[in-house]
Design an enzyme around this catalytic site. Structure first.
Site, PDB file in Angstrom:
ATOM      1  N   ASP A  51       0.862  -1.172   0.000  1.00 28.56           N
ATOM      2  CA  ASP A  51       0.000   0.000   0.000  1.00 28.56           C
ATOM      3  C   ASP A  51       0.907   1.234   0.000  1.00 28.56           C
ATOM      4  O   ASP A  51       2.120   1.141   0.175  1.00 28.56           O
ATOM      5  CB  ASP A  51      -0.987  -0.010   1.174  1.00 28.56           C
ATOM      6  CG  ASP A  51      -2.214   0.854   0.860  1.00 28.56           C
ATOM      7  OD1 ASP A  51      -2.171   1.634  -0.116  1.00 28.56           O
ATOM      8  OD2 ASP A  51      -3.219   0.759   1.580  1.00 28.56           O
TER       9      ASP A  51
HETATM   10  C1  BGC Z   1      -5.009   3.252  -0.044  1.00 26.91           C
HETATM   11  C2  BGC Z   1      -5.175   2.225  -1.121  1.00 26.91           C
HETATM   12  C3  BGC Z   1      -5.042   2.874  -2.463  1.00 26.91           C
HETATM   13  C4  BGC Z   1      -3.686   3.527  -2.548  1.00 26.91           C
HETATM   14  C5  BGC Z   1      -3.407   4.176  -3.887  1.00 26.91           C
HETATM   15  C6  BGC Z   1      -3.746   4.070  -0.229  1.00 26.91           C
HETATM   16  O1  BGC Z   1      -3.712   5.157   0.622  1.00 26.91           O
HETATM   17  O2  BGC Z   1      -5.005   2.608   1.213  1.00 26.91           O
HETATM   18  O3  BGC Z   1      -6.410   1.575  -0.987  1.00 26.91           O
HETATM   19  O4  BGC Z   1      -5.226   1.939  -3.488  1.00 26.91           O
HETATM   20  O5  BGC Z   1      -3.617   4.531  -1.552  1.00 26.91           O
HETATM   21  O6  BGC Z   1      -4.152   5.294  -4.089  1.00 26.91           O
END
Ligand code: BGC
Length: 758
Positions: free
Chosen positions: A292
């Site tokens: 993530d």
């Molecule tokens: C979120 C993810 C997301 C990623 C990219 C993160 O902050 O937890 O779910 O896909 O950002 O935007």
């Protein structure tokens, strides 16, 4: 102690973890040879480059690290040190960046472009929690397919969806992004969404790779506070958290994303048990895992890795294949390999997985495959897509209460007062994570009701909704203590036959980083509701929200309540068609609605305690609160229709010994005055287990359409798949003994039959 019979030990989850250095074998993939040949040509730096993902140059979906400057990113693209970009969208921009990777780097390996296409790209469908309320898997798949078609036409080939975290805590802002509290329903929805995004041919120009996220446990963030720690036992992990993820692997999802949280003290990103033992070994997942946003670096803040180099080492050992925005793989992996702290075979394994997905997407055949300006101009925001999301929106609406047959509204001769800021809001229905959805483009409830011209419609705002944040960036707060609009609203209500009040949350009050400690109507909306009700009790409350709300006063006093979530681009039309009875609502809640926030987490599939849950006269020693009931305000699976369905007692045919199945039947009759649809739900309760089982577990559902006056016999078959559970060692077990089977229209059904599995 219960007599224990092990009928089946189907999976050996408890086996000794394999050595993480053991290579993943992708030999059965048609592209395996091509990948190996390419791998042989790559330098170590180029391999590590494939494991590096950069954010684009404008949209930010997480904190921006200092090193994220564009010049450095462009430079690394040219060196072949970037495998993927996120948040780059639109054919022109994607082509520009892809051109650098393909035409200016040594090996010309195409980039994969990821984006959070969560509920639509430009044509916005209902938030995923709302879609789940439809229990309509075909509609959900169609909606994901529309999102994929539009995203692919905009140059994107990978979505960070579906989020399949089971969520029990309405305080957590991200409940809007998932499928609610049930692992069975969550698994079905997860599969439908993966199929919708990926289709049958990943290389087609209307399909994109999906990503099951967040692996694992993120939905159990303590106290519903985003990014908080997760400490859960194996019973919950195996039986509640894992099933929707495993369902995604079964549906051939191409990628996984790990999660920000610690799981029992070990961050998911550095969690070898999760990513290697379970995902890649036990489930034989062949795709790749992306971290993530910045989660590799965050392992330092967690107190798990002492510096960036250690974080990179722990993440790669644990099976995190791609680094999203930590910049730690690109910085440290080469030294780690050179110093033998990380084996190059692990790098090869990660790169092989990433390259395979790129081959499957057809990017090696044509890196500009998703860069077609004509498609982009014609497909996105098309009429057909709006029809699909309208269909999805209607199916997502849940009728929570309808006393005195307040609904549907008569079409002529009525004076209707429409009240509430959300009633005219064209932005909030788009919800959080709306990506290319343009601000203020949803059909408002006001616009939807204006289509019906037989009644006299008067609109008054009444009061604003609290807004703490209006996008990913904090903005100034709107003053919500302002009651100056009440007088106009009260006047409109007084002069009306019926009042439609649209209340709830602003579209950005849920989503990432948007946890709440209160679940009531924000701002002065509760006061507005009561003030209006005082002058006219014929109120229909339409809720627009991204999470379960606690509305006990409304549930007691307001005769009709419609849960209309955040329904996307066509919200207003969907709501109006339901209010006027042109669509008979059939949605059912995917999460329990609490009476107050103190009951949270509250979910239907909870464990028993050793004490009574009904009062013991004169004694306090029973499982309860002294100031509130045990039951939710509205239970999981609840949802009414304009018609009424009657269930016959359940009949049972036992073929378990001979055929390995039990057949249950019930007859459902539409005894009301409208044609309608019902979601027939099957729950089981394994009364005594060597690991005690929840009071009810959803194990079957059928969506049936019944014209008025018509009956239908609904049949369910239960096999070892429905009757068993995972032990604390991760083994699948079906135990003999007594079961209760329930079939009905919600998790609160009492229509049951008891059965002894021999
Ligand atoms: C979120 C993810 C997301 C990623 C990219 C993160 O902050 O937890 O779910 O896909 O950002 O935007």
């Amino acid at each position: 102690m219960k007599k224990l019979f092990l009928l089946m030990l189907i999976l050996g989850i408890g086996c000794t973890p394999k050595d993480p250095q053991v290579m993943h074998s992708s030999n059965n993939n048609p592209y395996a040879k091509k990948v190996d040949s390419l791998l042989a040509l790559m330098t170590l730096e180029e391999k590590i480059g494939q494991m590096n993902q950069y954010n684009g140059f404008w949209d930010v979906t997480g904190p921006s690290p200092n090193e994220g400057d564009a010049a450095k990113k462009y430079d690394n693209l040219r060196k072949g040190w970037v495998g993927s970009m996120l948040n780059v969208r639109g054919v022109a921009e994607v082509r520009k960046v892809q051109k650098i990777a393909v035409e200016e780097s040594r090996l010309g390996i195409p980039l994969i472009f990821g984006y959070d296409v969560i509920h639509g790209y430009k044509t916005i469908s209902p938030i995923p929690l709302a879609e789940t309320a439809s229990w309509d898997l075909e509609a959900i798949q169609n909606s994901a397919q529309v999102a994929a078609t539009e995203a692919a036409a905009a140059g994107i080939n990978w979505t960070f969806a579906p989020m399949v975290d089971v969520t029990r805590d309405a305080r957590w802002g991200r409940v809007m992004e998932g499928a609610g509290e049930d692992p069975y329903l969550g698994s079905l929805v997860a599969k439908a969404r993966v199929k919708g995004f990926q289709g049958d041919d990943l290389s087609a120009t209307n399909t994109i790779a999906a990503c099951a996220k967040h692996f694992a446990g993120y939905g159990f963030s303590e106290a519903g506070k985003d990014y908080n720690t997760v400490d859960i036992g194996t019973n919950t992990l195996y039986n509640m958290v894992f099933p929707p993820f495993e369902a995604c692997v079964e549906a051939d999802v191409k990628t996984f994303m790990n999660s920000f949280n610690q799981l029992n003290g070990v961050p998911a990103t550095g969690n070898l048990f999760l990513q290697r033992d379970i995902l890649k070994e036990l489930w034989d997942f062949q795709g790749f895992v992306v971290s993530d946003w910045g989660s590799i670096g965050e392992m330092i803040s967690h107190g798990f890795a002492s510096d960036g180099s250690e974080a990179a080492r722990l993440a790669v050992l644990a099976g995190s294949d791609m680094d999203m925005e930590s910049y730690l793989y690109i910085k440290h992996l080469k030294d780690l390999v050179d110093s033998k702290a990380v084996s190059e075979s692990l790098i090869d394994d990660a790169v092989r997985r990433i390259l395979l997905v790129k081959y499957e997407l057809g990017l090696f055949e044509d890196p500009y495959r998703y860069c077609d300006e004509v498609l982009e101009a014609t497909v996105i925001d098309s009429k057909a897509h709006h029809e699909t999301v309208l269909d999805m929106a209607k199916k997502s609406i849940v009728l929570l209460k309808n006393d005195r047959q307040m609904l549907p509204l008569a079409k002529d001769g009525q004076k209707i007062a429409l009240i509430g800021a959300l009633a005219a809001d064209k932005d909030s229905p788009l919800g959080s994570w709306r990506i290319a959805g343009e601000a203020n483009t949803a059909v408002s409830v006001l616009e939807g009701l204006q289509v019906y011209t037989g009644n006299k419609l008067t609109y008054a705002k009444g009061a604003d909704v609290t807004v703490g944040e209006t996008s990913f960036v904090m903005e100034s707060k709107i003053n919500t203590s302002d009651t100056s609009g009440f007088a106009e609203a009260i006047k409109a209500a007084r002069n009306a036959d019926k009042v439609v009040l649209v209340l709830g949350e602003n579209g950005f009050q849920t989503g990432e980083g948007r946890s709440r400690t209160r679940l009531d109507l924000p701002g002065v909306q509760q006061q507005l509701l009561e003030a209006v009700f005082n002058v006219n009790p014929n109120v229909i409350l339409v809720l627009n929200n991204g999470r379960p709300l606690a509305i006990p006063w409304a549930a007691e006093h307001i005769p009709a309540i419609v849960e209309a979530w955040q329904l996307g681009s066509e919200a207003g039309h969907a709501i109006a068609q339901v209010l006027y009875g042109d669509y008979n609502p059939s949605g059912k809640l995917p999460m329990s609605f609490p009476r107050n926030v103190g009951q949270v987490p509250i979910y239907y599939n909870h464990q028993m305690t050793g004490r009574n849950t009904e009062p013991v006269p004169g004694l306090v020693f029973w499982t309860h609160y002294s100031d509130e009931a045990n039951t939710p305000l509205f239970p999981f699976g609840h949802g009414l229709s304009y018609t009424t369905f009657e269930y016959s007692p359940i009949t049972l045919l036992d073929d378990f010994a001979s055929k390995g199945s039990i057949t249950l039947q019930t007859t459902v009759t539409n005894i009301g005055n409208y044609d309608g649809k019902e979601i027939v739900q099957l729950y089981i309760h394994d009364l005594f287990g060597s690991v005690a089982r929840p009071v009810k577990e959803l194990k079957g559902m059928q969506l049936i359409a019944l014209p008025k006056g018509v009956s239908k016999t609904v049949t369910f078959q239960l096999t070892h798949k429905e009757l068993g559970y995972y032990t604390n060692e991760g083994k699948w077990l079906v135990e003999k003994g007594a079961f209760d089977f329930y079939v009905g229209g919600s998790s609160a059904t009492t229509n049951k039959i008891t059965y002894e599995l021999k």
